[in-house]
Design a protein around this motif. Structure first.
Motif, PDB file in Angstrom:
ATOM      1  N   THR A  67       0.832  -1.209   0.000  1.00  0.00           N
ATOM      2  CA  THR A  67       0.000   0.000   0.000  1.00  0.00           C
ATOM      3  C   THR A  67       0.860   1.249   0.000  1.00  0.00           C
ATOM      4  O   THR A  67       0.624   2.191  -0.777  1.00  0.00           O
ATOM      5  CB  THR A  67      -0.930   0.002   1.223  1.00  0.00           C
ATOM      6  N   ALA A  68       1.870   1.289   0.866  1.00  0.00           N
ATOM      7  CA  ALA A  68       2.743   2.466   0.953  1.00  0.00           C
ATOM      8  C   ALA A  68       3.504   2.682  -0.348  1.00  0.00           C
ATOM      9  O   ALA A  68       3.632   3.816  -0.833  1.00  0.00           O
ATOM     10  CB  ALA A  68       3.712   2.305   2.122  1.00  0.00           C
ATOM     11  N   LYS A  69       4.010   1.601  -0.964  1.00  0.00           N
ATOM     12  CA  LYS A  69       4.764   1.726  -2.205  1.00  0.00           C
ATOM     13  C   LYS A  69       3.878   2.244  -3.335  1.00  0.00           C
ATOM     14  O   LYS A  69       4.304   3.064  -4.157  1.00  0.00           O
ATOM     15  CB  LYS A  69       5.373   0.382  -2.601  1.00  0.00           C
ATOM     16  N   ARG A  70       2.626   1.801  -3.392  1.00  0.00           N
ATOM     17  CA  ARG A  70       1.726   2.252  -4.452  1.00  0.00           C
ATOM     18  C   ARG A  70       1.340   3.711  -4.261  1.00  0.00           C
ATOM     19  O   ARG A  70       1.189   4.450  -5.240  1.00  0.00           O
ATOM     20  CB  ARG A  70       0.484   1.355  -4.486  1.00  0.00           C
ATOM     21  N   LEU A  71       1.201   4.155  -3.034  1.00  0.00           N
ATOM     22  CA  LEU A  71       0.912   5.569  -2.786  1.00  0.00           C
ATOM     23  C   LEU A  71       2.097   6.441  -3.168  1.00  0.00           C
ATOM     24  O   LEU A  71       1.932   7.518  -3.744  1.00  0.00           O
ATOM     25  CB  LEU A  71       0.540   5.772  -1.317  1.00  0.00           C
ATOM     26  N   THR A 125      11.961   5.005  -4.850  1.00  0.00           N
ATOM     27  CA  THR A 125      10.831   4.184  -5.279  1.00  0.00           C
ATOM     28  C   THR A 125      10.438   4.497  -6.714  1.00  0.00           C
ATOM     29  O   THR A 125      10.151   3.592  -7.512  1.00  0.00           O
ATOM     30  CB  THR A 125       9.631   4.401  -4.338  1.00  0.00           C
ATOM     31  N   ARG A 126      10.445   5.775  -7.093  1.00  0.00           N
ATOM     32  CA  ARG A 126      10.054   6.147  -8.460  1.00  0.00           C
ATOM     33  C   ARG A 126      11.098   5.710  -9.486  1.00  0.00           C
ATOM     34  O   ARG A 126      10.756   5.390 -10.627  1.00  0.00           O
ATOM     35  CB  ARG A 126       9.827   7.656  -8.539  1.00  0.00           C
ATOM     36  N   ILE A 127      12.358   5.680  -9.095  1.00  0.00           N
ATOM     37  CA  ILE A 127      13.393   5.165  -9.992  1.00  0.00           C
ATOM     38  C   ILE A 127      13.165   3.678 -10.228  1.00  0.00           C
ATOM     39  O   ILE A 127      13.248   3.181 -11.363  1.00  0.00           O
ATOM     40  CB  ILE A 127      14.798   5.391  -9.380  1.00  0.00           C
ATOM     41  N   GLN A 128      12.843   2.962  -9.165  1.00  0.00           N
ATOM     42  CA  GLN A 128      12.790   1.504  -9.233  1.00  0.00           C
ATOM     43  C   GLN A 128      11.492   0.962  -9.827  1.00  0.00           C
ATOM     44  O   GLN A 128      11.456  -0.173 -10.289  1.00  0.00           O
ATOM     45  CB  GLN A 128      12.986   0.920  -7.825  1.00  0.00           C
ATOM     46  N   ASN A 129      10.420   1.753  -9.809  1.00  0.00           N
ATOM     47  CA  ASN A 129       9.146   1.181 -10.255  1.00  0.00           C
ATOM     48  C   ASN A 129       8.888   1.347 -11.751  1.00  0.00           C
ATOM     49  O   ASN A 129       7.880   0.880 -12.264  1.00  0.00           O
ATOM     50  CB  ASN A 129       7.976   1.777  -9.455  1.00  0.00           C
ATOM     51  N   ARG A 130       9.809   1.997 -12.482  1.00  0.00           N
ATOM     52  CA  ARG A 130       9.593   2.216 -13.909  1.00  0.00           C
ATOM     53  C   ARG A 130       9.900   0.952 -14.707  1.00  0.00           C
ATOM     54  O   ARG A 130      10.582   0.035 -14.232  1.00  0.00           O
ATOM     55  CB  ARG A 130      10.472   3.375 -14.402  1.00  0.00           C
ATOM     56  N   ASN A 131       9.407   0.905 -15.943  1.00  0.00           N
ATOM     57  CA  ASN A 131       9.703  -0.219 -16.818  1.00  0.00           C
ATOM     58  C   ASN A 131      11.207  -0.327 -17.035  1.00  0.00           C
ATOM     59  O   ASN A 131      11.920   0.687 -17.072  1.00  0.00           O
ATOM     60  CB  ASN A 131       9.004  -0.060 -18.173  1.00  0.00           C
ATOM     61  N   PHE A 132      11.690  -1.552 -17.240  1.00  0.00           N
ATOM     62  CA  PHE A 132      13.121  -1.765 -17.425  1.00  0.00           C
ATOM     63  C   PHE A 132      13.653  -0.978 -18.627  1.00  0.00           C
ATOM     64  O   PHE A 132      14.759  -0.443 -18.599  1.00  0.00           O
ATOM     65  CB  PHE A 132      13.414  -3.258 -17.613  1.00  0.00           C
ATOM     66  N   GLU A 133      12.853  -0.934 -19.708  1.00  0.00           N
ATOM     67  CA  GLU A 133      13.338  -0.305 -20.942  1.00  0.00           C
ATOM     68  C   GLU A 133      13.120   1.203 -20.956  1.00  0.00           C
ATOM     69  O   GLU A 133      13.518   1.873 -21.908  1.00  0.00           O
ATOM     70  CB  GLU A 133      12.651  -0.942 -22.162  1.00  0.00           C
TER      71      GLU A 133
END
Length: 311
Positions: free
Chosen positions: A48-52, A249-257
């Motif tokens: 929940t925290a990561k999605r927020l 978190t925003r760096i890590q949650n993006r698509n790999f490409e």
């Protein structure tokens, strides 16, 4: 009955070079049990925290909040929505248990090294008692920086929680083969977050034991004293590390490409979302992730001395 805080403003005066050493088995066993218990209880809260934190823009309605938290399961039944908060459990298990063993079990080794080789320097620089608490915080900070070794597991966990489309049917080994060192993307921001965050976590706990309870041997803290000390350390850690945690978190949650640099994220956040965006998710973290950190840290601080006495 809740534990009361005795009034104390002076440190114990105990030397930084005088620390109670626990066995290696007790340290790793206590930290591992804390990690397992934390995972079982708090994984949905972490999701929940990561999605927020990953949400762009402001949430203006309950319906929008429901969509952000539960994603494509927003209109599912209550059980369906609940189980949607358990993505990436395998990665989370590997990451969380290893992280807690490394962090809670590893900090005492760094602390022992500092006590043996630099304890007198801490005492001379900060005074006895003060130096001991700062030494504990410094050991925590150094261990926190080294935590980036486990970063790939954290990246995969976060992507499963917030952006499962990034996997596109690929398994763990296929992703490792394809992405390589790309799984360490954001390592600098992670280290920048962990250094002050871990300093505050271990330092806040040590300060509580030093000033509130006048403990010269921190291992003699009762379960209630460890609980209060954990609240102090966890709260300080979450507040200090909040802005860098959002960026990480925003760096890590993006698509790999389609990666995005931390500095670009900072620029876009400041320009489009304002200063308050750097503290997105802080309230849920204090209310939800805070208890998770308090729980695991309290359990580790209580179990490590207990296991040491049994061995």
């Amino acid at each position: 009955m809740s534990p009361s805080l005795p009034v104390a403003v002076k440190p114990t005066g105990s030397s930084a070079s005088q620390v109670k050493k626990e066995s290696t088995t007790a340290r790793f066993l206590g930290a591992g049990c804390a990690g397992i218990a934390e995972l079982m209880v708090f994984h949905p809260v972490d999701t929940t925290a990561k999605r927020l934190m990953s949400n762009y823009g402001k949430i203006t309605s309950a319906a929008q909040l429901n969509t952000v938290v539960f994603k494509d399961k927003a209109n599912a039944s209550v059980p369906g929505r609940f189980f949607s908060l358990f993505p990436g459990l395998g990665y989370a298990a590997a990451y969380k248990i290893l992280q807690r063993v490394y962090k809670y079990g590893g900090q005492p080794f760094v602390r022992d090294y500092l006590a043996k080789n630099h304890g007198d320097s801490f005492d001379r620089s900060f005074g006895k008692g003060n130096g001991k608490a700062i030494m504990h915080a410094t050991a925590g900070s150094l261990v926190g920086i080294g935590e980036i070794v486990l970063l790939p597991l954290d990246v995969l966990k976060i992507k499963r929680q917030t952006n499962p489309e990034a996997f596109r049917g690929r398994g763990l080994f296929k992703i490792i083969k394809d992405e390589g060192f790309g799984l360490y993307r954001g390592w600098g921001w992670t280290a920048a977050r962990n250094a002050p965050g871990s300093f505050a976590l271990f330092g806040g706990s040590a300060a509580a034991k030093e000033y509130f309870y006048k403990l010269s041997d921190y291992n003699k803290a009762s379960w209630s004293q460890n609980f209060v000390a954990s609240i102090a350390g966890a709260s300080a850690s979450l507040i200090v590390s909040a802005p860098l945690d959002v960026i990480k978190t925003r760096i890590q949650n993006r698509n790999f490409e389609n990666p995005e640099s931390g500095f670009r994220i900072v620029s876009n956040m400041a320009r489009k979302e304002g200063f308050s965006s750097f503290f997105k998710g802080l309230t849920p973290k204090l209310l939800m992730t805070g208890p998770k950190l308090v729980f695991s840290f309290w359990l580790a601080q209580t179990l490590i001395p207990a296991f040491n006495k049994m061995m």
